[in-house]
Design a protein around this motif. Structure first.
Motif, PDB file in Angstrom:
ATOM      1  N   LEU A 123       0.835  -1.208   0.000  1.00  0.00           N
ATOM      2  CA  LEU A 123       0.000   0.000   0.000  1.00  0.00           C
ATOM      3  C   LEU A 123       0.870   1.259   0.000  1.00  0.00           C
ATOM      4  CD1 LEU A 123      -2.807  -1.023   2.555  1.00  0.00           C
ATOM      5  CD2 LEU A 123      -3.029  -0.823   0.073  1.00  0.00           C
ATOM      6  N   ALA A 124       1.966   1.207   0.765  1.00  0.00           N
ATOM      7  CA  ALA A 124       2.858   2.375   0.849  1.00  0.00           C
ATOM      8  C   ALA A 124       3.473   2.678  -0.521  1.00  0.00           C
ATOM      9  CB  ALA A 124       3.950   2.129   1.885  1.00  0.00           C
ATOM     10  N   VAL A 125       3.874   1.638  -1.232  1.00  0.00           N
ATOM     11  CA  VAL A 125       4.459   1.840  -2.563  1.00  0.00           C
ATOM     12  C   VAL A 125       3.386   2.329  -3.537  1.00  0.00           C
ATOM     13  CG1 VAL A 125       5.522   0.656  -4.535  1.00  0.00           C
ATOM     14  CG2 VAL A 125       6.330   0.173  -2.215  1.00  0.00           C
ATOM     15  N   LEU A 126       2.213   1.711  -3.483  1.00  0.00           N
ATOM     16  CA  LEU A 126       1.115   2.101  -4.392  1.00  0.00           C
ATOM     17  C   LEU A 126       0.766   3.582  -4.260  1.00  0.00           C
ATOM     18  CD1 LEU A 126      -1.222  -0.978  -3.945  1.00  0.00           C
ATOM     19  CD2 LEU A 126      -0.287  -0.197  -6.109  1.00  0.00           C
ATOM     20  N   ASP A 127       0.855   4.118  -3.034  1.00  0.00           N
ATOM     21  CA  ASP A 127       0.567   5.544  -2.816  1.00  0.00           C
ATOM     22  C   ASP A 127       1.409   6.431  -3.730  1.00  0.00           C
ATOM     23  OD1 ASP A 127      -1.308   5.245  -0.862  1.00  0.00           O
ATOM     24  OD2 ASP A 127      -0.059   5.924   0.810  1.00  0.00           O
ATOM     25  N   HIS A 128       2.612   5.966  -4.082  1.00  0.00           N
ATOM     26  CA  HIS A 128       3.543   6.854  -4.788  1.00  0.00           C
ATOM     27  C   HIS A 128       3.927   6.401  -6.196  1.00  0.00           C
ATOM     28  CE1 HIS A 128       3.601   8.980  -1.087  1.00  0.00           C
ATOM     29  NE2 HIS A 128       3.832   7.836  -0.464  1.00  0.00           N
ATOM     30  N   VAL A 129       3.568   5.177  -6.557  1.00  0.00           N
ATOM     31  CA  VAL A 129       3.859   4.769  -7.943  1.00  0.00           C
ATOM     32  C   VAL A 129       2.571   4.500  -8.720  1.00  0.00           C
ATOM     33  CG1 VAL A 129       6.065   3.764  -7.207  1.00  0.00           C
ATOM     34  CG2 VAL A 129       4.153   2.251  -7.660  1.00  0.00           C
ATOM     35  N   GLY A 130       1.449   4.415  -8.016  1.00  0.00           N
ATOM     36  CA  GLY A 130       0.171   4.110  -8.685  1.00  0.00           C
ATOM     37  C   GLY A 130       0.089   2.625  -8.995  1.00  0.00           C
ATOM     38  N   GLY A 131      -0.851   2.243  -9.842  1.00  0.00           N
ATOM     39  CA  GLY A 131      -0.985   0.851 -10.261  1.00  0.00           C
ATOM     40  C   GLY A 131      -1.801   0.021  -9.288  1.00  0.00           C
ATOM     41  N   CYS A 132      -1.493  -1.255  -9.249  1.00  0.00           N
ATOM     42  CA  CYS A 132      -2.254  -2.181  -8.398  1.00  0.00           C
ATOM     43  C   CYS A 132      -1.308  -3.265  -7.894  1.00  0.00           C
ATOM     44  CB  CYS A 132      -3.399  -2.808  -9.203  1.00  0.00           C
ATOM     45  SG  CYS A 132      -2.833  -3.787 -10.601  1.00  0.00           S
ATOM     46  N   VAL A 133      -1.799  -4.048  -6.939  1.00  0.00           N
ATOM     47  CA  VAL A 133      -0.947  -5.099  -6.377  1.00  0.00           C
ATOM     48  C   VAL A 133      -1.454  -6.474  -6.823  1.00  0.00           C
ATOM     49  CG1 VAL A 133      -2.179  -5.086  -4.136  1.00  0.00           C
ATOM     50  CG2 VAL A 133       0.109  -6.028  -4.261  1.00  0.00           C
ATOM     51  N   LYS A 134      -0.490  -7.282  -7.283  1.00  0.00           N
ATOM     52  CA  LYS A 134      -0.829  -8.671  -7.631  1.00  0.00           C
ATOM     53  C   LYS A 134      -0.463  -9.514  -6.416  1.00  0.00           C
ATOM     54  CE  LYS A 134       1.491 -11.118 -10.910  1.00  0.00           C
ATOM     55  NZ  LYS A 134       1.867 -12.496 -10.564  1.00  0.00           N
ATOM     56  N   TRP A 135      -1.481 -10.119  -5.809  1.00  0.00           N
ATOM     57  CA  TRP A 135      -1.233 -10.900  -4.598  1.00  0.00           C
ATOM     58  C   TRP A 135      -0.062 -11.839  -4.799  1.00  0.00           C
ATOM     59  CZ3 TRP A 135      -1.044 -16.125  -3.439  1.00  0.00           C
ATOM     60  CH2 TRP A 135      -1.142 -16.478  -2.085  1.00  0.00           C
ATOM     61  N   PRO A 136       0.837 -11.969  -3.823  1.00  0.00           N
ATOM     62  CA  PRO A 136       0.806 -11.213  -2.573  1.00  0.00           C
ATOM     63  C   PRO A 136       1.696  -9.967  -2.559  1.00  0.00           C
ATOM     64  CG  PRO A 136       2.336 -13.052  -2.360  1.00  0.00           C
ATOM     65  CD  PRO A 136       1.786 -13.101  -3.780  1.00  0.00           C
ATOM     66  N   ASN A 137       2.692  -9.891  -3.474  1.00  0.00           N
ATOM     67  CA  ASN A 137       3.781  -8.937  -3.206  1.00  0.00           C
ATOM     68  C   ASN A 137       4.301  -8.166  -4.412  1.00  0.00           C
ATOM     69  OD1 ASN A 137       4.877 -11.224  -4.471  1.00  0.00           O
ATOM     70  ND2 ASN A 137       6.882 -10.745  -3.634  1.00  0.00           N
ATOM     71  N   ASP A 138       3.555  -8.159  -5.512  1.00  0.00           N
ATOM     72  CA  ASP A 138       4.065  -7.490  -6.713  1.00  0.00           C
ATOM     73  C   ASP A 138       3.229  -6.262  -7.038  1.00  0.00           C
ATOM     74  OD1 ASP A 138       5.808  -9.600  -7.065  1.00  0.00           O
ATOM     75  OD2 ASP A 138       4.507 -10.636  -8.502  1.00  0.00           O
ATOM     76  N   VAL A 139       3.890  -5.128  -7.240  1.00  0.00           N
ATOM     77  CA  VAL A 139       3.152  -3.943  -7.672  1.00  0.00           C
ATOM     78  C   VAL A 139       3.305  -3.810  -9.190  1.00  0.00           C
ATOM     79  CG1 VAL A 139       2.949  -1.433  -7.481  1.00  0.00           C
ATOM     80  CG2 VAL A 139       3.391  -2.803  -5.443  1.00  0.00           C
ATOM     81  N   TYR A 140       2.169  -3.652  -9.855  1.00  0.00           N
ATOM     82  CA  TYR A 140       2.136  -3.566 -11.315  1.00  0.00           C
ATOM     83  C   TYR A 140       1.650  -2.193 -11.761  1.00  0.00           C
ATOM     84  CZ  TYR A 140       3.120  -8.377 -12.612  1.00  0.00           C
ATOM     85  OH  TYR A 140       3.757  -9.562 -12.834  1.00  0.00           O
ATOM     86  N   VAL A 141       2.286  -1.678 -12.801  1.00  0.00           N
ATOM     87  CA  VAL A 141       1.833  -0.447 -13.451  1.00  0.00           C
ATOM     88  C   VAL A 141       1.799  -0.734 -14.949  1.00  0.00           C
ATOM     89  CG1 VAL A 141       2.447   1.953 -13.984  1.00  0.00           C
ATOM     90  CG2 VAL A 141       2.731   1.106 -11.659  1.00  0.00           C
ATOM     91  N   LYS A 142       0.726  -0.368 -15.608  1.00  0.00           N
ATOM     92  CA  LYS A 142       0.575  -0.590 -17.057  1.00  0.00           C
ATOM     93  C   LYS A 142       0.851  -2.046 -17.435  1.00  0.00           C
ATOM     94  CE  LYS A 142       1.532   4.080 -18.597  1.00  0.00           C
ATOM     95  NZ  LYS A 142       2.333   4.946 -19.431  1.00  0.00           N
ATOM     96  N   GLY A 143       0.410  -2.967 -16.596  1.00  0.00           N
ATOM     97  CA  GLY A 143       0.543  -4.386 -16.919  1.00  0.00           C
ATOM     98  C   GLY A 143       1.938  -4.960 -16.707  1.00  0.00           C
ATOM     99  N   LYS A 144       2.851  -4.170 -16.136  1.00  0.00           N
ATOM    100  CA  LYS A 144       4.218  -4.662 -15.929  1.00  0.00           C
ATOM    101  C   LYS A 144       4.652  -4.447 -14.479  1.00  0.00           C
ATOM    102  CE  LYS A 144       5.700  -4.002 -20.669  1.00  0.00           C
ATOM    103  NZ  LYS A 144       6.751  -3.469 -21.560  1.00  0.00           N
TER     104      LYS A 144
END
Ligand code: BTN
Length: 227
Positions: free
Chosen positions: A69-90
């Motif tokens: 959640l902390a990373v998402l606040d500043h890079v946007g995108g979404c989280v792929k369970w459990p631990n990957d943050v994705y932006v624009k499908g990557k």
């Protein structure tokens, strides 16, 4: 938190083992960065690679959700369970939470966060990974990003876990989707219907709802959408 900086380390998660609770170990590059299932994690100059040394008041997956959640606040995108943050499908960020035990007791938890910022991704990762600078179209201040992520981390850390979990679910890009889950010795296909209070993915498969404790999740062929 007490910040310790290195030009180069094997892995900030390994270096962090030598530091007390409350430390943040940051490195400009890692030569043996690692991810889940002991996979290697490419960590060249220009990225944000750090590990937090935390107490065992929370379970490791709770810290993973909080860091996401902390990373998402500043890079946007979404989280792929459990631990990957994705932006624009990557994938833009990976998080690795590891428990450290003394005897049979969980003593502390190391939460490693890797964000592709201004680093150049190796050719073999260009299809599946992305950097924040390429999303922003300009260089990004890594130090500023780190301090913003740490502030958000503290904000989510102060919330009751139920609230964190609810937020995590709203940001989780596989919720409600048909997925294929590959674990070490099994695989499963079905629709993600929930994430339970132990952080497990609840998947409605042909034989009913199954609990997934660990594994790699991919969107199933029945979905047209990308993450
Ligand atoms: C994953 O995607 O499986 C998790 C990747 C975690 C990478 C970070 S970078 C900082 C910390 N040190 C490591 O060796 N790994 C984590």
């Amino acid at each position: 938190m007490n910040m310790i900086r290195f030009d180069s380390v094997d892995s900030t998660n390994t270096t962090a083992l030598d530091y007390p609770v409350g430390s943040v170990v940051v490195a400009s590059q890692q030569v043996k960065g690692r991810g889940r299932f002991d996979r290697s994690w490419s960590s060249s100059l220009g990225g944000l690679w750090f590990s937090l040394v935390l107490g065992s008041a929370r379970r490791p997956f709770e810290y993973t959700f909080i860091a996401s959640l902390a990373v998402l606040d500043h890079v946007g995108g979404c989280v792929k369970w459990p631990n990957d943050v994705y932006v624009k499908g990557k994938k833009i960020c990976g998080i690795l939470s590891e428990g450290v035990s003394v005897g049979s007791k969980l003593d502390k938890i190391i939460v490693g966060v890797g964000v592709n910022v201004n680093n150049t991704l190796p050719d073999d990762l260009k299809e599946i990974g992305i950097s924040l600078s390429s999303v922003a179209g300009k260089e990004v201040d890594v130090e500023e990003l780190l301090s913003k992520i740490l502030k958000s981390f503290e904000k989510y850390l102060s919330m009751p876990f139920e609230e964190v979990l609810d937020l995590y679910k709203t940001k989780c890009c596989v919720m409600g989707k048909v997925v294929d889950v590959k674990s070490v010795d099994s695989s499963l296909s079905g629709k993600v219907v929930d994430i339970n209070s132990n952080g497990n993915l609840m998947v409605e498969a042909s034989d009913g709802v199954e609990k997934v404790i660990e594994g790699d999740v991919e969107l199933g062929i029945l979905n047209n959408s990308v993450i």
